[in-house]
Write a protein that holds these residues in place. Sequence first.
Motif, PDB file in Angstrom:
ATOM      1  N   ALA A 232       0.845  -1.194   0.000  1.00 39.60           N
ATOM      2  CA  ALA A 232       0.000   0.000   0.000  1.00 39.60           C
ATOM      3  C   ALA A 232       0.882   1.247   0.000  1.00 39.60           C
ATOM      4  N   SER A 233       0.460   2.254  -0.744  1.00 42.60           N
ATOM      5  CA  SER A 233       1.227   3.503  -0.790  1.00 42.60           C
ATOM      6  C   SER A 233       0.468   4.594  -0.043  1.00 42.60           C
ATOM      7  N   ASP A 234      -0.103   5.546  -0.764  1.00 41.12           N
ATOM      8  CA  ASP A 234      -0.862   6.612  -0.106  1.00 41.12           C
ATOM      9  C   ASP A 234      -2.157   6.054   0.490  1.00 41.12           C
ATOM     10  N   PRO A 235      -2.581   6.549   1.640  1.00 37.09           N
ATOM     11  CA  PRO A 235      -3.875   6.123   2.185  1.00 37.09           C
ATOM     12  C   PRO A 235      -5.019   6.537   1.259  1.00 37.09           C
ATOM     13  N   PHE A 236      -6.142   5.841   1.371  1.00 41.87           N
ATOM     14  CA  PHE A 236      -7.366   6.337   0.743  1.00 41.87           C
ATOM     15  C   PHE A 236      -8.452   6.411   1.800  1.00 41.87           C
ATOM     16  N   PHE A 237      -9.515   7.132   1.481  1.00 41.92           N
ATOM     17  CA  PHE A 237     -10.604   7.341   2.425  1.00 41.92           C
ATOM     18  C   PHE A 237     -11.872   6.748   1.840  1.00 41.92           C
ATOM     19  N   LEU A 238     -12.589   6.011   2.678  1.00 45.64           N
ATOM     20  CA  LEU A 238     -13.789   5.297   2.259  1.00 45.64           C
ATOM     21  C   LEU A 238     -14.979   5.840   3.033  1.00 45.64           C
ATOM     22  N   LEU A 239     -15.905   6.452   2.316  1.00 45.62           N
ATOM     23  CA  LEU A 239     -17.142   6.964   2.920  1.00 45.62           C
ATOM     24  C   LEU A 239     -18.267   6.010   2.539  1.00 45.62           C
ATOM     25  N   THR A 240     -18.887   5.394   3.521  1.00 45.89           N
ATOM     26  CA  THR A 240     -19.914   4.387   3.274  1.00 45.89           C
ATOM     27  C   THR A 240     -21.254   4.835   3.831  1.00 45.89           C
ATOM     28  N   VAL A 241     -22.251   4.875   2.954  1.00 44.82           N
ATOM     29  CA  VAL A 241     -23.634   5.163   3.351  1.00 44.82           C
ATOM     30  C   VAL A 241     -24.420   3.868   3.208  1.00 44.82           C
ATOM     31  N   SER A 242     -25.093   3.447   4.265  1.00 40.98           N
ATOM     32  CA  SER A 242     -25.892   2.222   4.218  1.00 40.98           C
ATOM     33  C   SER A 242     -27.330   2.529   4.576  1.00 40.98           C
ATOM     34  N   PHE A 243     -28.253   1.975   3.791  1.00 45.77           N
ATOM     35  CA  PHE A 243     -29.692   2.072   4.054  1.00 45.77           C
ATOM     36  C   PHE A 243     -30.177   0.674   4.433  1.00 45.77           C
ATOM     37  N   TYR A 244     -30.831   0.548   5.597  1.00 47.98           N
ATOM     38  CA  TYR A 244     -31.187  -0.757   6.154  1.00 47.98           C
ATOM     39  C   TYR A 244     -32.676  -1.055   5.998  1.00 47.98           C
TER      40      TYR A 244
END
Length: 479
Positions: free
Chosen positions: A460-472
């Motif tokens: 892994a090199s540069d970090p990444f950002f994960l934005l997760t929206v969940s509808f239940y």
Amino acid sequence: MKRKTKEENGKPTKSPKPKKRKSVVMEPIHINPKYLKDTYESEFKKGFEKSKRPFPHWQLRNFVENSDNSVEKVEEELQNFEDWQRKENDLYSLYQTNDLKSIDPTVHPAIFSFRQFLYTEVKEWLQKVSGVELTEQVDCNGSCYARTDSLLPHNDLIETRRFAFVYYLTAANWDSVVNGGDLQLFNHDKKLQPTTVATQFAPLRNSLILFEVSQTSWHRVAEMLSEEPRLSINGWFHSTRRIEPKKPAAESIKRFIPEKKFKLSNLINEEFLSKERQNEVQETFSDNSELNLSGFLTDSIHNEIYSELISNPSCFDTVGPVSKRHVARLNEEKTDDLETTNRLIKCLKSTNFAKLAAKLTGVTVSGAETSVKVSRVEHGTYWVLGDEDAEQSTTDGYCLDVHLFVQKTAWEDEAGGELIYIAEEETEELLRISPSPNAASVVFREPGVISFLKYANCKASDPFFLLTVSFYNVKVVDD
């Protein structure tokens, strides 16, 4: 008395010759005599004392008496073994053999001898020095870790396992700093969950590691950093004791029902706000139940959010326990200086975004409970699955997940960090999502379908950002 010959057409015929069997030279393997002395029994039992933290364990150097080079013979056969299988899931990645109980002594006499050594001499010795009565069951297989392979924290507590063992067949000059691959033992908290590394052991050649399996026997194999193979024979000795493992709670992510409006056009690419494009996307989604949308945010917003998040690591809190996850999650109480990021989070929590998700997928999410989480993914990030996650998935019913990837550069293909969806009690992947700059991955999942993030390794090199929206518990309407 001679055997009579059969006659064919009045002529005698010879009896068929028995097939020649390959002779097998079984060279005995023995424990180093220093561990057989009567004084060693009391030394071994010190390992059960409370002062022996974090749980009872033993490292036995030069365990096999190697005057006839038996270690080298086992190593050579194991290196040339034909039935190595690649094993990979949320918890581990390595090469492994089947249980060696079916090993053919005519093909692999040294490995067969070592297996018999474990079944008899080692088991009897372990019973004597530990005072624990063991059953006939002994599990053992070969393991080989290559570069980037690892085994994440777990406690081995399954059914009647009593002692875990690892016997190392590694290079004599093993360097843990260069190669990685140490066995790490963890401390635990009052809830018996693992916390920090208490001690670790290099995989030293001809050494045996033993530890007692319990609710607190948390351990891992640290990531391999080089191509030097980490070769071992490992498994478990069993007793009649059974301990029911404690089931941890599923991770608690705050849920809400979207109520506030928010203008989408300044953040989300206008392409996905047009009715024509929405209809095209929905048609594709209805066929596959998942899709990937490139360039989902406007370029300027994507770049601003990345700049904010990469420059403010203190806004993230690392969450565990390490047996379940090691990931930095955004703490919204620390985001006062993240102006653009806060705007996007408000957008993702809005009724407008819920309506957009419905238009892109055809899934009715109106009034559904929703969650938003922001994760920083970098070397060492992971989360794994358990029975509690499958149970939560069943409770959550049909769900819609929207994953937004915010990252500066493309992610290395072999660096891990992928999102993987699987069905409960299945080993085959349903879907693997690779990180991609400014992409949105949308997934409709049924009850019992769960996801994890594969361990992000040293590539892994540069970090990444994960934005997760969940509808239940979204509504499903049949055609």
